[in-house]
Design an enzyme around this catalytic site. Structure first.
Site, PDB file in Angstrom:
ATOM      1  N   GLY A  99       0.816  -1.206   0.000  1.00  0.00           N
ATOM      2  CA  GLY A  99       0.000   0.000   0.000  1.00  0.00           C
ATOM      3  C   GLY A  99       0.851   1.258   0.000  1.00  0.00           C
ATOM      4  N   GLY A 100       0.415   2.249   0.770  1.00  0.00           N
ATOM      5  CA  GLY A 100       1.148   3.511   0.822  1.00  0.00           C
ATOM      6  C   GLY A 100       2.578   3.342   1.286  1.00  0.00           C
ATOM      7  N   GLU A 126      21.554  -5.971 -21.658  1.00  0.00           N
ATOM      8  CA  GLU A 126      21.907  -7.222 -22.351  1.00  0.00           C
ATOM      9  C   GLU A 126      20.922  -7.552 -23.472  1.00  0.00           C
ATOM     10  OE1 GLU A 126      24.672  -8.450 -21.832  1.00  0.00           O
ATOM     11  OE2 GLU A 126      25.249  -8.233 -19.744  1.00  0.00           O
TER      12      GLU A 126
END
Length: 389
Positions: free
Chosen positions: A344-345, A368
């Site tokens: 979440g936050g 690559e």
């Protein structure tokens, strides 16, 4: 997490198991605890490369007679995965160093290998690989850096771009145009990092892997003796392609390591974080996300190890290497993005490592050979070369 015991990770020998245990100890003790702090500060951990070199982990897939570890790629790649899980700057750095040693180890003369490989593989030296240029990335055969011969000396002029370890490497494996246009006019050279006329620009300002210096490297009349030309004159592009197949497996293993680290961080957080009076690990929707993450990681690990085992058996593995690089790096991007979502936050803040994993995973889809190039490689193996008008 139980990933070391997964079926794909069964190691072939007791020595290999000891190597992986040593790697895990170094990663957990000396690398992971300061990884976020050092990445934020943009600090290159040269002392870590010295440490893992002294532990015998910097030349694992090369012959013991030249100071290498004599280990199969199956083992080397699992070591890379552990290092990348602790800090991608280290894991990718070992992969690049291994790539930079490949030309000499595979195509050098016996005298060249005896003269240079022990120092390159023993841990005291760190390498860089110079193929890409400001105007030639995916179209590597169009490179413009030129090498002109005068007797027994070559003079190299030009600029290489996106060079990992640019400015800090002790040696550079350089691809330069020694003849006409196209792939057949390219040769390979081993250039000392302190060669007069060689300089590095300021490091690029990147969204991730800030501790790994990536820069342009300039060659202004750099004199290189012919004894440092690797392989036959004009065969440099084939040498580069041979190295890239193996290098792609290194990137695949690093991607799995980053994804594994993101999964473990997610599981740990979900067990501790409570909502609605229960750990969020109890919620089925989030548990299904973890299941998908773990499944992708195990599939990627199995894919890169299958390709490694083909390589170790002397079988063709180019298509499988491209598949592994493509799948593992796309998977790592999905897994790290899901890890941010699961937190979440908090996942969007630098207080937790998953935002760093997501930023780092992105570059693995590019280096690559971009994943679009990998799809072209796989398609050519299936359907043949594209038609030309």
């Amino acid at each position: 997490m139980p990933h070391p015991a997964s079926p794909s990770r069964q190691l072939p020998t007791e020595e290999a198991r000891d190597l992986l245990a040593l790697t895990r100890d170094i990663a957990q003790r000396a690398i992971a605890p300061t990884a976020s702090e050092q990445e934020d500060a943009g600090r290159f951990p040269r002392e870590i490369f010295t440490l893992i070199g002294e532990a015998g982990l910097l030349g694992l897939p090369y012959a013991e007679e030249y100071g290498g570890g004599g280990q199969p790629y199956e083992v080397y790649l699992q070591v890379l995965e552990e290092l990348a899980a602790a800090r991608l700057t280290v894991g990718l750095g070992v992969s690049v160093h291994t790539l930079s040693c490949h030309a000499l180890a595979a195509f050098g003369t016996k005298q060249q290998r005896a003269d240079h490989l022990p120092g390159m593989l023993g841990g005291a030296m760190l390498g860089a690989y110079c193929l890409s240029e400001p105007t030639s990335g995916s179209d590597a055969a169009s490179l413009r850096t030129r090498a002109v011969r005068d007797g027994d000396t070559w003079t190299i002029d030009g600029t290489k771009a996106w060079i990992t370890h640019g400015g800090v490497a002790d040696f550079y494996t350089v691809l330069a145009r020694s003849g006409g246009e196209g792939a057949r006019g390219i040769s390979a050279y081993l250039v000392p990092g302190d060669a007069p006329g060689l300089s590095a620009a300021a490091p690029e300002r990147k969204m991730g892997m800030k501790g790994s210096p990536t820069s342009q490297v300039n060659f202004d009349g750099v004199a290189v003796p012919d004894a440092r030309r690797v392989g036959d004159e004009g065969h440099g592009f084939a040498i580069a392609l041979a190295a890239l197949d193996s290098g792609r497996l290194g990137i695949a293993a690093c991607a799995v390591g980053v994804a594994q680290a993101a999964l473990e961080a997610s599981v740990g957080y979900m067990r501790e974080r409570r909502q609605f009076n229960r750990p969020i690990a109890d919620f089925q929707g989030l548990r299904f996300m973890l299941a998908d993450m773990a499944t992708g990681i195990e599939a990627g690990r199995s894919l890169y190890l299958t390709a490694a085992r083909l390589r170790d058996a002397g079988e063709p593995f180019s298509a499988q290497a491209a598949m592994a690089k493509l799948f593992c790096t796309d998977m790592a991007m999905r897994v790290t993005t899901d890890a941010v979502q699961l937190l979440g936050g908090y996942g969007y803040t630098a207080d937790f490592p998953v935002e760093r994993y997501m930023r780092e995973a992105k570059v693995l889809q590019i280096v690559e050979g971009t994943n679009q190039i990998q799809r072209m490689v796989v398609a050519r193996h299936l359907a043949g070369p594209e038609s030309r008008d």
